[in-house]
Design a protein around this motif. Structure first.
Motif, mmCIF file in Angstrom:
data_model
loop_
_atom_site.group_PDB
_atom_site.id
_atom_site.type_symbol
_atom_site.label_atom_id
_atom_site.label_comp_id
_atom_site.label_asym_id
_atom_site.label_seq_id
_atom_site.Cartn_x
_atom_site.Cartn_y
_atom_site.Cartn_z
ATOM 1 N N SER A 85 44.324 4.472 35.911
ATOM 2 C CA SER A 85 44.801 3.412 35.014
ATOM 3 C C SER A 85 45.717 4.003 33.957
ATOM 4 O O SER A 85 45.463 5.071 33.415
ATOM 5 C CB SER A 85 43.613 2.733 34.334
ATOM 6 N N LYS A 100 50.751 -2.600 34.488
ATOM 7 C CA LYS A 100 49.657 -2.812 35.432
ATOM 8 C C LYS A 100 49.006 -1.488 35.796
ATOM 9 O O LYS A 100 49.639 -0.427 35.787
ATOM 10 C CB LYS A 100 50.210 -3.443 36.720
ATOM 11 N N GLU A 101 47.722 -1.566 36.128
ATOM 12 C CA GLU A 101 47.078 -0.384 36.704
ATOM 13 C C GLU A 101 47.765 -0.080 38.037
ATOM 14 O O GLU A 101 48.268 -0.969 38.718
ATOM 15 C CB GLU A 101 45.599 -0.676 36.954
ATOM 16 N N ARG A 102 47.730 1.187 38.411
ATOM 17 C CA ARG A 102 48.355 1.573 39.677
ATOM 18 C C ARG A 102 47.299 1.655 40.770
ATOM 19 O O ARG A 102 46.129 1.931 40.510
ATOM 20 C CB ARG A 102 49.050 2.931 39.536
ATOM 21 N N SER A 126 47.001 3.751 44.120
ATOM 22 C CA SER A 126 47.691 4.845 44.811
ATOM 23 C C SER A 126 47.381 4.802 46.311
ATOM 24 O O SER A 126 46.223 4.841 46.714
ATOM 25 C CB SER A 126 47.222 6.175 44.203
ATOM 26 N N GLU A 179 49.798 -2.395 40.527
ATOM 27 C CA GLU A 179 51.079 -1.929 41.072
ATOM 28 C C GLU A 179 50.803 -0.895 42.159
ATOM 29 O O GLU A 179 50.407 0.242 41.837
ATOM 30 C CB GLU A 179 51.929 -1.314 39.958
ATOM 31 N N GLU A 213 51.267 2.116 44.442
ATOM 32 C CA GLU A 213 52.136 3.303 44.339
ATOM 33 C C GLU A 213 52.175 3.971 45.704
ATOM 34 O O GLU A 213 51.132 4.339 46.253
ATOM 35 C CB GLU A 213 51.543 4.253 43.297
ATOM 36 N N SER A 218 52.260 6.719 47.338
ATOM 37 C CA SER A 218 52.060 8.109 46.910
ATOM 38 C C SER A 218 52.330 9.123 48.000
ATOM 39 O O SER A 218 53.012 10.114 47.789
ATOM 40 C CB SER A 218 50.630 8.279 46.389
#
Ligand code: SOE
Length: 411
Positions: A3, A21-23, A25, A54, A56, A58
């Protein structure tokens, strides 16, 4: 989820922006056809659907370093890795999206779930009922810890399929007596086409039956709410030896001079008896082949009911044909509904009225539903349990075909 400190950021003039926003992954395993489709979805879904977090992009994982690096660059992932176990050991990873051949699904999914990662796994769930059962056991245990899992039957996310399901579940075609589901492709019609992994039983588990027949099974059950209870099947392999793959990913590639044995079915046919939902007592006829010359991605479903019918064709995925036997005489017919309007699932988020969507949008719908379930703390559908049921149907078809097409019950 890693977060970022959610704090309002004051703008000039005192207005504040919403907190970042929190990510979420994401690690993607595999970079063939499905890896490409899922990559597009992870890139695109957050831009068209209001996700609570959101995603990501990764890391993308593949066996071959240079190829995986090329895929990383092409598809927009931050890192490329060749060791999936090291990626699963990374506490920063929240989601594992499995787009590798079926032979790897069980090992990766179970390890990911036990590591607390949410899992999206391409269909079919596994290469055997035993593997699918082990995955389902791990998924049920993980769900108790708030770890979510879903099988990627992407065609459930066609808006026209959502409309078909609503009409059928509302009784608009009455009692479904017959289901007809054909999935016809022709990318193997050329006997000189090379042996991709989908033709090797040790990697794919089965041929057309599991690769595309699984979609037909899942959709008929999803639309009607019924389950297949017994099947009578026949399998055929038309071309038993092919050139080995010299180079390629996805569905095609270049042929080498060496040849290998095809160890999967080329085509599958089966009848099935259905129970429950709107198709209780119905009989279904199913076909899955990759030799239907001229048919490119021809998944058609027709349900014949006591008060009407629906007909769907994936090659015209923005339309649904609906026959209402209750319409006034002289006005009855298989009316074509253009399923592009905002009233239909997902469509309000794409384009203005009348604009169509394509195959790739389905994966954005799938990612959106998966992420919504994860952030809402609910189990996404279809679950691994539903994937296990499809695996049991596939297995029953294979056992029936081996037993002279005898009617074979599905546990
Ligand atoms: C090949 O038959 C294939 O790529 C399937 O594996 C996919 O699930 C389907 O969406 C398209 O066809």
């Amino acid at each position: 989820m890693s977060s970022v400190e959610p704090h309002p950021v004051p703008e000039p003039g005192g207005r504040t922006q919403p907190p970042p926003k929190e990510r979420l992954s994401v690690a993607l395993i595999g970079h063939g056809f499905m890896g490409a489709a899922h990559s597009q979805a992870w890139r695109t879904a957050p831009r068209f659907f209001p996700l609570a977090v959101e995603p990501e992009m990764s890391v993308i994982v593949g066996r071959d370093g240079p190829r995986t690096e090329a895929a990383r660059e092409r598809f927009g992932w931050k890192r490329a890795e060749t060791d999936w176990q090291a990626v699963l050991a990374d506490p920063a990873i929240d989601v594992v999206d499995i787009c590798s051949p079926g032979s790897s699904h069980a090992e990766i999914a179970i390890a990911a779930l036990e590591a607390g990662k949410h899992v999206l796994c391409e269909k079919p769930l596994a290469n055997s009922v035993e593997e699918a059962a082990e995955m389902t056991e791990a998924a049920v245990a993980a769900a108790k810890r708030g770890v979510r899992s879903m099988v990627g039957f992407s065609y459930r996310r066609v808006p026209a399929i959502g409309l078909a399901r609503s009409l059928v579940r509302a009784g608009r075609i009455g009692q479904v007596r017959q289901a007809r589901a054909l999935y016809l492709q022709d990318w193997l019609a050329d006997e000189n086409g090379p042996m991709t992994w989908r033709l090797d039983r040790s990697l794919a588990g089965s041929g057309s039956l599991g690769d595309i027949g699984a979609h037909a099974i899942d959709l008929v059950e999803h639309i009607t709410g019924a389950s297949l209870t017994s099947v009578s099947g026949t399998l055929e392999t038309f071309v038993r030896e092919r050139p080995l793959l010299a180079d390629g990913v996805g569905l095609s590639g270049t042929a080498s001079s060496e040849r290998g044995q095809v160890t999967v079915d080329d085509a599958a046919w089966f009848l099935g008896r259905l129970a429950g939902g709107a198709a209780d007592g119905a009989v279904g006829s199913f076909e899955a082949t990759r030799y239907a010359t001229g048919r490119k991605n021809g998944l058609t479903i027709e349900l014949s009911g006591s008060r009407g019918a629906i007909a769907f064709n994936l090659e015209s995925m923005n339309e649904l044909a609906f026959y209402d036997a209750a319409a006034p005489a002289g006005e009855q017919g298989f009316g074509r509904i253009l399923v592009t309007e905002p009233e239909h699932p997902y469509m309000a988020n794409w384009w203005p009225t009348g604009h169509t969507i394509g195959y790739e949008h389905l994966f954005s719908h799938e990612v959106k539903d998966f992420v919504d379930a994860v952030t809402s703390g609910v189990d996404p559908e279809p679950s691994f349990t539903e994937g296990l049921h499809v695996q049991r149907v596939l297995d029953a078809v294979e056992r029936s075909a081996a037993d002279g097409s005898a009617w074979t019950p599905i546990p």
